[in-house]
Design an enzyme around this catalytic site. Structure first.
Site, PDB file in Angstrom:
ATOM      1  N   SER A  74      31.327  11.603 -43.254  1.00 36.82           N
ATOM      2  CA  SER A  74      30.503  10.859 -44.217  1.00 36.82           C
ATOM      3  C   SER A  74      29.997   9.518 -43.677  1.00 36.82           C
ATOM      4  O   SER A  74      29.840   8.549 -44.427  1.00 36.82           O
ATOM      5  CB  SER A  74      31.253  10.655 -45.539  1.00 36.82           C
ATOM      6  OG  SER A  74      31.496  11.903 -46.160  1.00 36.82           O
ATOM      7  N   HIS A 101      36.375  21.433 -33.711  1.00 35.49           N
ATOM      8  CA  HIS A 101      35.916  20.888 -34.989  1.00 35.49           C
ATOM      9  C   HIS A 101      36.729  21.515 -36.118  1.00 35.49           C
ATOM     10  O   HIS A 101      37.099  22.691 -36.048  1.00 35.49           O
ATOM     11  CB  HIS A 101      34.419  21.169 -35.184  1.00 35.49           C
ATOM     12  CG  HIS A 101      33.847  20.387 -36.327  1.00 35.49           C
ATOM     13  ND1 HIS A 101      34.008  20.784 -37.635  1.00 35.49           N
ATOM     14  CD2 HIS A 101      33.150  19.229 -36.362  1.00 35.49           C
ATOM     15  CE1 HIS A 101      33.429  19.896 -38.418  1.00 35.49           C
ATOM     16  NE2 HIS A 101      32.902  18.941 -37.672  1.00 35.49           N
ATOM     17  N   GLU A 122      35.913  22.662 -38.855  1.00 35.64           N
ATOM     18  CA  GLU A 122      35.328  23.891 -39.427  1.00 35.64           C
ATOM     19  C   GLU A 122      35.641  25.107 -38.553  1.00 35.64           C
ATOM     20  O   GLU A 122      35.781  26.217 -39.058  1.00 35.64           O
ATOM     21  CB  GLU A 122      33.815  23.684 -39.630  1.00 35.64           C
ATOM     22  CG  GLU A 122      33.559  22.735 -40.803  1.00 35.64           C
ATOM     23  CD  GLU A 122      32.327  21.873 -40.671  1.00 35.64           C
ATOM     24  OE1 GLU A 122      31.472  22.146 -39.810  1.00 35.64           O
ATOM     25  OE2 GLU A 122      32.223  20.891 -41.446  1.00 35.64           O
ATOM     26  N   GLU A 138      38.100  12.974 -37.143  1.00 34.97           N
ATOM     27  CA  GLU A 138      37.364  13.363 -38.347  1.00 34.97           C
ATOM     28  C   GLU A 138      38.355  13.855 -39.412  1.00 34.97           C
ATOM     29  O   GLU A 138      38.786  15.020 -39.372  1.00 34.97           O
ATOM     30  CB  GLU A 138      36.391  14.497 -38.040  1.00 34.97           C
ATOM     31  CG  GLU A 138      35.337  14.148 -37.019  1.00 34.97           C
ATOM     32  CD  GLU A 138      34.116  15.054 -37.140  1.00 34.97           C
ATOM     33  OE1 GLU A 138      33.020  14.508 -37.287  1.00 34.97           O
ATOM     34  OE2 GLU A 138      34.264  16.288 -37.108  1.00 34.97           O
ATOM     35  N   GLY A 161      31.547  15.569 -45.222  1.00 30.94           N
ATOM     36  CA  GLY A 161      30.591  16.066 -46.222  1.00 30.94           C
ATOM     37  C   GLY A 161      30.943  15.739 -47.661  1.00 30.94           C
ATOM     38  O   GLY A 161      30.376  16.307 -48.591  1.00 30.94           O
ATOM     39  N   ASN A 180      26.056  16.179 -35.047  1.00 31.67           N
ATOM     40  CA  ASN A 180      26.503  17.577 -35.081  1.00 31.67           C
ATOM     41  C   ASN A 180      25.685  18.272 -36.162  1.00 31.67           C
ATOM     42  O   ASN A 180      25.926  18.067 -37.354  1.00 31.67           O
ATOM     43  CB  ASN A 180      28.009  17.625 -35.400  1.00 31.67           C
ATOM     44  CG  ASN A 180      28.509  19.054 -35.558  1.00 31.67           C
ATOM     45  OD1 ASN A 180      27.788  20.014 -35.277  1.00 31.67           O
ATOM     46  ND2 ASN A 180      29.736  19.198 -36.027  1.00 31.67           N
ATOM     47  N   LYS A 238      25.571  21.353 -36.941  1.00 29.86           N
ATOM     48  CA  LYS A 238      26.230  22.516 -37.567  1.00 29.86           C
ATOM     49  C   LYS A 238      25.236  23.682 -37.671  1.00 29.86           C
ATOM     50  O   LYS A 238      24.475  23.895 -36.730  1.00 29.86           O
ATOM     51  CB  LYS A 238      26.841  22.105 -38.906  1.00 29.86           C
ATOM     52  CG  LYS A 238      27.725  20.841 -38.772  1.00 29.86           C
ATOM     53  CD  LYS A 238      28.539  20.514 -39.972  1.00 29.86           C
ATOM     54  CE  LYS A 238      29.377  19.271 -39.699  1.00 29.86           C
ATOM     55  NZ  LYS A 238      30.267  18.919 -40.803  1.00 29.86           N
TER      56      LYS A 238
HETATM   57  P1  13P Z   1      29.386  14.622 -42.312  1.00 25.52           P
HETATM   58  O1  13P Z   1      28.816  13.438 -41.574  1.00 25.52           O
HETATM   59  O2  13P Z   1      28.354  15.464 -42.970  1.00 25.52           O
HETATM   60  O3  13P Z   1      30.509  14.214 -43.223  1.00 25.52           O
HETATM   61  O4  13P Z   1      30.044  15.594 -41.192  1.00 25.52           O
HETATM   62  C1  13P Z   1      30.881  15.037 -40.238  1.00 25.52           C
HETATM   63  C2  13P Z   1      31.155  16.071 -39.226  1.00 25.52           C
HETATM   64  O5  13P Z   1      31.800  17.070 -39.495  1.00 25.52           O
HETATM   65  C3  13P Z   1      30.598  15.863 -37.886  1.00 25.52           C
HETATM   66  O6  13P Z   1      31.179  16.722 -36.955  1.00 25.52           O
END
Ligand code: 13P
Length: 276
Positions: free
Chosen positions: A232, A110, A112, A188, A194, A8, A10
């Site tokens: 992560s 997601h 976010e 997640e 992150g 992903n 982003k």
């Molecule tokens: P990270 O791997 O950067 O923690 O992000 C995970 C994520 O949100 C994938 O959709």
């Protein structure tokens, strides 16, 4: 079960030039010629593991075009709730437009999007329905916040988020088999995204068992749904997650922006699932 490693991206990379550099680095490793896939090439690094990337919508068509007939699928990061095709919805991209751009999947729900765009179940049911209407697969994301984790509310939070899938099935019970073919769930934990913090493999495995059990309870065909872990994941911890029989792959953010780390994660899942 088929393993999946999905990047992903982003709101990254910043430019189409950086996107192209990343794609070419991936293709150099997995084989940029379809015939390579049959050979003992570097494709072995991800063999047994389906790769997918989810670029930003502005880069989706270019990435999909470059990856046409290659062993890496493309996904959108979101689609419009309002219409599966066209309409007066400024800023939205529809499932039809995403499919026309060459994507076969979309990420939905997601954290976010839930956090910054207040996405709720009603909206997500609409998006799920629009994706299926246009034959797009859905990577449906669920996960608890740090506070919910601390209060040991993880499973009830996930149950409430998974209700969107149940609502869709209640409306379209005759489509259960089709929905099952088009669904991946990604667990997640918001606090792991992150941050470099990860739950233990035992915690993730127990949560995945719960998700699989819940989905199977909705409709029998959903008992085969792949459940991925995200948050992560990196080249160093991928092996430990891949070793769990109920972790069917990874949804990767930061580590998917470098070909080496993304492919190392794919390699870990490919090896584990082949030997498992
Ligand atoms: P990270 O791997 O950067 O923690 O992000 C995970 C994520 O949100 C994938 O959709």
């Amino acid at each position: 079960m088929q393993a999946w490693v999905i990047g992903n991206w982003k709101q990254n990379p910043a430019t189409i030039s950086d996107v192209n550099t990343l794609i070419e680095a991936l293709l150099a490793a997995v084989g940029d010629d379809k015939a390579d896939n049959d050979k003992d090439s570097a494709f072995d690094r991800s063999n047994g593991c389906q790769l997918m990337v989810a670029p930003s919508c502005i880069h989706l068509a270019a990435v999909s075009e470059r990856l046409k007939d290659m062993p890496i699928l493309t996904a959108a990061q979101d689609i419009s709730a309002h219409s599966d095709s066209i309409g007066a919805y400024t800023g939205d991209c529809s499932a039809q437009q995403v499919a026309d751009a060459g994507a076969s999947w979309t990420v939905l729900g997601h954290s976010e999007r839930r956090q910054y765009h207040q996405e709720c179940n009603d909206l997500l049911v609409q998006k799920l329905s629009n994706a299926l209407t246009q034959d797009l697969g859905v990577i449906f994301c669920v996960g608890e916040t740090q506070a919910q984790y601390d209060e040991q509310q993880t499973l009830e939070v996930l149950d409430a988020q998974l209700e969107a899938i149940k609502t869709l099935l209640d409306d379209q019970a005759h489509l259960a088999t089709s929905i099952a073919k088009h669904l991946i769930v990604a667990y997640e934990p918001v606090w792991a995204i992150g941050t470099g913090k990860v739950p233990t493999v035992e915690e993730v495995s127990a949560t995945h068992q719960h998700i699989k059990h819940t989905l199977a309870g909705y409709a029998e065909p959903l008992s085969q749904t792949a459940v991925l872990y995200g948050g992560s994941v990196n080249a160093d911890n991928a092996d430990s997650f891949a070793a769990s029989p109920v972790i069917d792959g990874a949804l990767v953010g930061g580590a998917s922006l470098k070909a080496d780390s993304f492919l190392a994660i794919a390699d870990a899942f490919g090896r584990a699932k082949k030997s498992g």
